[in-house]
Design an enzyme around this catalytic site. Sequence first.
Site, PDB file in Angstrom:
ATOM      1  N   GLU A 198       0.556  -1.245   0.155  1.00  0.00           N
ATOM      2  CA  GLU A 198      -0.119  -0.186   0.434  1.00  0.00           C
ATOM      3  C   GLU A 198       0.379   1.481  -0.290  1.00  0.00           C
ATOM      4  O   GLU A 198       1.992   1.222   0.478  1.00  0.00           O
ATOM      5  CB  GLU A 198      -0.453  -0.691   1.131  1.00  0.00           C
ATOM      6  CG  GLU A 198      -2.227   1.301   1.192  1.00  0.00           C
ATOM      7  CD  GLU A 198      -3.146   0.999   2.426  1.00  0.00           C
ATOM      8  OE1 GLU A 198      -4.247  -0.164   2.179  1.00  0.00           O
ATOM      9  OE2 GLU A 198      -3.235   1.568   2.767  1.00  0.00           O
TER      10      GLU A 198
ATOM     11  N   GLU B 248      -2.879  10.528   3.231  1.00  0.00           N
ATOM     12  CA  GLU B 248      -4.198  11.283   4.465  1.00  0.00           C
ATOM     13  C   GLU B 248      -3.873  11.570   5.016  1.00  0.00           C
ATOM     14  O   GLU B 248      -3.015  12.310   5.261  1.00  0.00           O
ATOM     15  CB  GLU B 248      -4.006  10.177   4.798  1.00  0.00           C
ATOM     16  CG  GLU B 248      -4.884   9.092   5.407  1.00  0.00           C
ATOM     17  CD  GLU B 248      -5.313   7.738   5.721  1.00  0.00           C
ATOM     18  OE1 GLU B 248      -5.207   8.120   6.942  1.00  0.00           O
ATOM     19  OE2 GLU B 248      -5.376   6.251   6.447  1.00  0.00           O
TER      20      GLU B 248
ATOM     21  N   ASP C  39       0.240   5.445   0.923  1.00  0.00           N
ATOM     22  CA  ASP C  39      -0.542   6.012   0.981  1.00  0.00           C
ATOM     23  C   ASP C  39      -0.154   7.421   0.515  1.00  0.00           C
ATOM     24  O   ASP C  39       1.093   8.144   1.751  1.00  0.00           O
ATOM     25  CB  ASP C  39      -1.129   6.229   3.230  1.00  0.00           C
ATOM     26  CG  ASP C  39      -1.541   4.697   3.046  1.00  0.00           C
ATOM     27  OD1 ASP C  39      -2.653   4.278   1.856  1.00  0.00           O
ATOM     28  OD2 ASP C  39      -1.569   3.590   4.256  1.00  0.00           O
TER      29      ASP C  39
END
Length: 263
Positions: free
Chosen positions: A97, A101, A99
């Site tokens: 993953e 955010e 990311d």
Amino acid sequence: MNIMLPLLVILLSLLTVTTFANFNNGVDITWGGGRGKIAEGGELLTLSLDKVSGSGFQSKSEYLFGRIDMKIKLVPGNSAGTVTAYYLSSLGPTHDEIDFEFLGNVSGEPYTLHTNVFSQGKGNREQQFYLWFDPRMDFHNYTVVWNPQQILFYVDGTPIRVFKNNEAHGIPYPKAQPMKLYSSLWAAEDWATRGGLVKTDWSKAPFVAAYRGFSADSSPKGSWWSQSLDAAGAQKLKWVHDNYMIYDYCKDSRRAPPPECFL
Ligand SMILES: *[C@@H]1O[C@H](CO)[C@@H](O)[C@H](O)[C@H]1NC(C)=O
Ligand SMILES: *[C@@H]1O[C@H](CO)[C@@H](O)[C@H](O)[C@H]1NC(C)=O
């Protein structure tokens, strides 16, 4: 039976690896009961969040390496307690993953951009930043370049993070599991803003984040395939780290830093 047809299909698939996607054919809105919307003939996508639910979308295609660009305008005004997640993931217990955010804040206080990299299910590689502009005022360009040598995170073309392939030192690197792009807007008032001290002002709902300019290039012929930072890029990265980085897992004295921090 037309023998040219399979050839044509192969040719077309080669030509369409770079997609400047209209949201109508590039993504699926996957949850939120109508709170995610595509408008302007596929040029604009909005996610909204109210007390009942948030919303989210995912790309139709999956990528094994690629360069993904998206312009995002974050929740304006008081977005405390809201999280806009924007990430590539292969899902599952041993997922990879990458990311971005965005943690909301009260009006006038800075959004926090939280980043992480998971390889084979293991993350804990958080770096957090403030931005050098207010990301609620306008659309800005958030880019992931993921190639066999490294993962580069960019904001408006400025590199903010590099995660290198250090498999030679026994550190797993995402390179075998295709990932889709996901984004969602959801409520996390118990931790998102000042660690949960500031709650969401639901009288300001619905909260809305907007997206434009999605493009995905997964053709290994693209220049991103061998992209790395040149001297000017390295200098920009240092500028971001010196001035805007607010958390680095490699420098957290409360945790034992993982091996890549010592390379
Ligand atoms: C977004 O930034 C990348 C560089 O990191 C650039 O290549 C791309 O053209 C930009 N896209 C837009 C729509 O500005
Ligand atoms: C919100 O603003 C406060 C005060 O400036 C700051 O400490 C915090 O890092 C900001 N971001 C979040 C997500 O809480």
